[in-house]
Enzyme design. Sequence first.
Site, short mmCIF file in Angstrom:
data_model
loop_
_atom_site.label_atom_id
_atom_site.label_comp_id
_atom_site.label_asym_id
_atom_site.label_seq_id
_atom_site.Cartn_x
_atom_site.Cartn_y
_atom_site.Cartn_z
N PHE A 1 0.82 -1.20 0.00
CA PHE A 1 0.00 0.00 0.00
C PHE A 1 0.86 1.26 0.00
CE2 PHE A 1 -3.40 -2.58 0.11
CZ PHE A 1 -4.28 -2.60 1.18
N THR B 1 11.14 -3.65 2.21
CA THR B 1 10.24 -4.64 2.78
C THR B 1 10.75 -6.05 2.48
OG1 THR B 1 7.90 -5.28 3.00
CG2 THR B 1 8.69 -4.74 0.78
N LYS C 1 15.30 -6.84 4.15
CA LYS C 1 15.64 -5.97 5.28
C LYS C 1 16.99 -6.28 5.92
CE LYS C 1 10.81 -5.01 6.39
NZ LYS C 1 9.77 -4.95 7.45
N GLU D 1 22.27 4.05 15.15
CA GLU D 1 22.70 3.19 16.26
C GLU D 1 21.66 2.14 16.62
OE1 GLU D 1 24.15 3.58 20.93
OE2 GLU D 1 23.99 5.36 19.68
N ALA E 1 11.76 -8.44 9.72
CA ALA E 1 10.73 -7.74 10.48
C ALA E 1 10.72 -8.19 11.93
CB ALA E 1 9.36 -7.99 9.85
N TYR F 1 -1.26 -6.48 6.38
CA TYR F 1 -2.35 -5.49 6.38
C TYR F 1 -3.23 -5.60 5.14
CZ TYR F 1 1.32 -3.25 3.62
OH TYR F 1 2.30 -3.00 2.71
#
Length: 245
Positions: A15, A61, A65, A77, A128, A207
Amino acid sequence: MRKFGLIGHPLTHSFSKKYFEEKFEKEGIEGCSYELFDIPNAFDLEEILSEDPEIEGINVTIPHKEDVIALMDDLEEACEEIGAVNCIHIQDGIRTGYNTDYIGFKNSLSPWLGGIKPKALILGTGGASKAIKQALIDLDIDFLNVSRSEDEDQITYGDLASDPEIMKTHHLIINTTPLGTFPNEEGIPAIPLDQFSAAHFVYDLVYNPPVTTLMKACLDKGGKAKNGLEMLMLQAEASWEIWNS
């Protein structure tokens, strides 16, 4: 023209482009564009930036990542501690990695839980999950990592099936895997759905769709469920702040 974008694979569920385009229009932000770059390998980012050196900011995404860290010149940091990057700021050719997933998740979780701190199960061990883990540590919420493979720092889905006490004592279930994401909406992590109760909370980072199969399984037992849209919005706004700092 100020240019921003998202890298990942696949991006059929995203999205982000719609979100930023609506933000630009709603807030009267002119001269900005946001594009999707569906790349199977994180290192393909090099070609994207080489072809368009005007890009100032990139969101990252699944599944890039962690791998994208190797392409950074510097890391915030907190991002170093998390070990995953989902936001890149490019200024004067210098790429700095940040993690706004941490901000989005932490700031959306506490209000939803209403002050309680149930023990958690983190489903998945990808990029994630690292931000989620750090947020739970900082919120003083105990957790276990759950994966398909056995390791000294995690349990398996098989352990959940064979030991009902785990689900009985861990009432917060956080899905960090892409399972259940459009268009494969029937996908679901291999947890024992019959062990859900009214005491359980499911926070699904997916989502799209707004109610995943995992969320519905918890809701059907009287529990509570939340998707990742608020987290997406909070992390997107944090990215925008970084790109404009």
